[in-house]
Motif scaffolding. Structure first.
Motif, mmCIF file in Angstrom:
data_model
loop_
_atom_site.group_PDB
_atom_site.id
_atom_site.type_symbol
_atom_site.label_atom_id
_atom_site.label_comp_id
_atom_site.label_asym_id
_atom_site.label_seq_id
_atom_site.Cartn_x
_atom_site.Cartn_y
_atom_site.Cartn_z
ATOM 1 N N ALA A 191 -0.259 -0.481 14.419
ATOM 2 C CA ALA A 191 -1.683 -0.117 14.289
ATOM 3 C C ALA A 191 -2.392 -1.140 13.393
ATOM 4 O O ALA A 191 -3.476 -1.626 13.730
ATOM 5 N N ASN A 192 -1.757 -1.495 12.287
ATOM 6 C CA ASN A 192 -2.381 -2.455 11.366
ATOM 7 C C ASN A 192 -2.526 -3.834 12.006
ATOM 8 O O ASN A 192 -3.509 -4.540 11.774
ATOM 9 N N TYR A 204 7.850 5.824 11.658
ATOM 10 C CA TYR A 204 6.595 5.857 10.899
ATOM 11 C C TYR A 204 6.139 4.433 10.580
ATOM 12 O O TYR A 204 4.974 4.068 10.773
ATOM 13 N N GLY A 256 -10.334 3.978 2.703
ATOM 14 C CA GLY A 256 -10.442 3.538 4.094
ATOM 15 C C GLY A 256 -9.175 2.888 4.590
ATOM 16 O O GLY A 256 -8.076 3.188 4.112
ATOM 17 N N LEU A 257 -9.345 1.977 5.528
ATOM 18 C CA LEU A 257 -8.185 1.407 6.212
ATOM 19 C C LEU A 257 -7.486 0.318 5.394
ATOM 20 O O LEU A 257 -8.143 -0.553 4.816
ATOM 21 N N THR A 258 -6.164 0.368 5.448
ATOM 22 C CA THR A 258 -5.368 -0.677 4.799
ATOM 23 C C THR A 258 -5.689 -2.042 5.418
ATOM 24 O O THR A 258 -5.807 -3.047 4.709
ATOM 25 N N PHE A 304 -7.759 1.651 -2.995
ATOM 26 C CA PHE A 304 -8.737 1.345 -1.948
ATOM 27 C C PHE A 304 -9.030 2.606 -1.155
ATOM 28 O O PHE A 304 -8.218 3.525 -1.098
ATOM 29 N N PRO A 328 0.835 -1.208 0.000
ATOM 30 C CA PRO A 328 0.000 0.000 0.000
ATOM 31 C C PRO A 328 0.869 1.257 0.000
ATOM 32 O O PRO A 328 1.975 1.261 0.523
ATOM 33 N N GLY A 329 0.352 2.318 -0.585
ATOM 34 C CA GLY A 329 1.121 3.562 -0.556
ATOM 35 C C GLY A 329 0.409 4.661 -1.302
ATOM 36 O O GLY A 329 -0.708 4.471 -1.814
ATOM 37 N N SER A 330 1.084 5.813 -1.359
ATOM 38 C CA SER A 330 0.507 6.956 -2.067
ATOM 39 C C SER A 330 0.929 6.970 -3.545
ATOM 40 O O SER A 330 0.163 7.387 -4.409
ATOM 41 N N ARG A 386 6.277 -2.919 2.835
ATOM 42 C CA ARG A 386 6.638 -1.500 2.845
ATOM 43 C C ARG A 386 8.147 -1.383 2.632
ATOM 44 O O ARG A 386 8.917 -2.283 2.984
ATOM 45 N N MET A 413 2.786 2.386 12.005
ATOM 46 C CA MET A 413 1.736 1.863 11.108
ATOM 47 C C MET A 413 1.600 0.354 11.248
ATOM 48 O O MET A 413 0.491 -0.184 11.274
ATOM 49 N N ALA A 465 -3.662 4.207 -2.009
ATOM 50 C CA ALA A 465 -4.641 4.589 -0.980
ATOM 51 C C ALA A 465 -5.231 5.959 -1.297
ATOM 52 O O ALA A 465 -4.497 6.893 -1.650
#
Ligand code: PNS
Length: 162
Positions: free
Chosen positions: A106-107, A99, A73-75, A71, A9-11, A89, A103, A38
């Motif tokens: 949290a994930n 960072y 919302g949340l990964t 996507f 996932p990423g920008s 990542r 993440m 995302a």
């Protein structure tokens, strides 16, 4: 054994040689490898999500088992929907670590079935980021070392440089 599904996932705003290097390392580890752009409602970005997908598709057209998608919302939720076991990542320098671990934890809490695997890019790309590319691009700098020709062309077009 079930398919191993990995998500990166990423920008990707825009995709760089660093991202492509990471994709070339990571896709071999999975049966299905998903590169997922995302949506970030708080950041407009240089390129739209659809444009980022097009660029990623163009740059990965020679790979067989890669899916490029987006996507909202949340990964962790997207990973659940896709039965993924792993988030991928890139980890470049020490300053990325805080960072990434924040993440990853949290994930993990949001989806305990998910692990995050960090891969190191080739040394050439250790200091490369989309942010640096956007900054150089705005001032018309030479991007040849940082992004493929098609992405350079799209950046120039977007910024009205040619
Ligand atoms: O390329 P980036 O900007 O470092 O990618 C960050 C990204 C998109 C992976 C992260 O912001 C993300 O996962 N966004 C989706 C929303 C979400 O799940 N946020 C909580 C993650 S802890």
């Amino acid at each position: 054994m079930a398919d191993r599904v990995g998500i990166y996932p990423g920008s990707f705003d825009p995709p760089t040689y660093g991202h492509l290097d990471l994709i070339s390392r990571a896709y071999r580890l999975f049966d299905t490898f998903i590169v997922a752009v995302a949506y970030n409602p708080e950041k407009k970005g240089l390129f739209s999500v659809d444009e980022r997908i097009e660029m990623l598709r163009h740059c990965t057209k020679d790979y067989a088992n890669i899916e490029i998608t987006s996507f909202q919302g949340l990964t962790a939720e997207f990973a659940r929907q896709r039965n993924a076991t792993t988030l991928v990542r890139g980890l470049r320098v020490v300053s990325d670590f805080e960072y990434e671990i924040t993440m990853a934890i949290a994930n993990q809490k949001l989806n305990p079935k998910i692990d995050t695997v960090c891969l190191m890019p080739s040394e050439k790309f250790l200091l490369l980021s989309s942010r640096i590319v956007r900054e150089i691009a705005v001032f018309g700098g030479d991007l040849r070392e940082f992004v493929p020709p098609e992405i350079q062309r799209r950046i120039a077009e977007k910024l009205g440089h040619k």
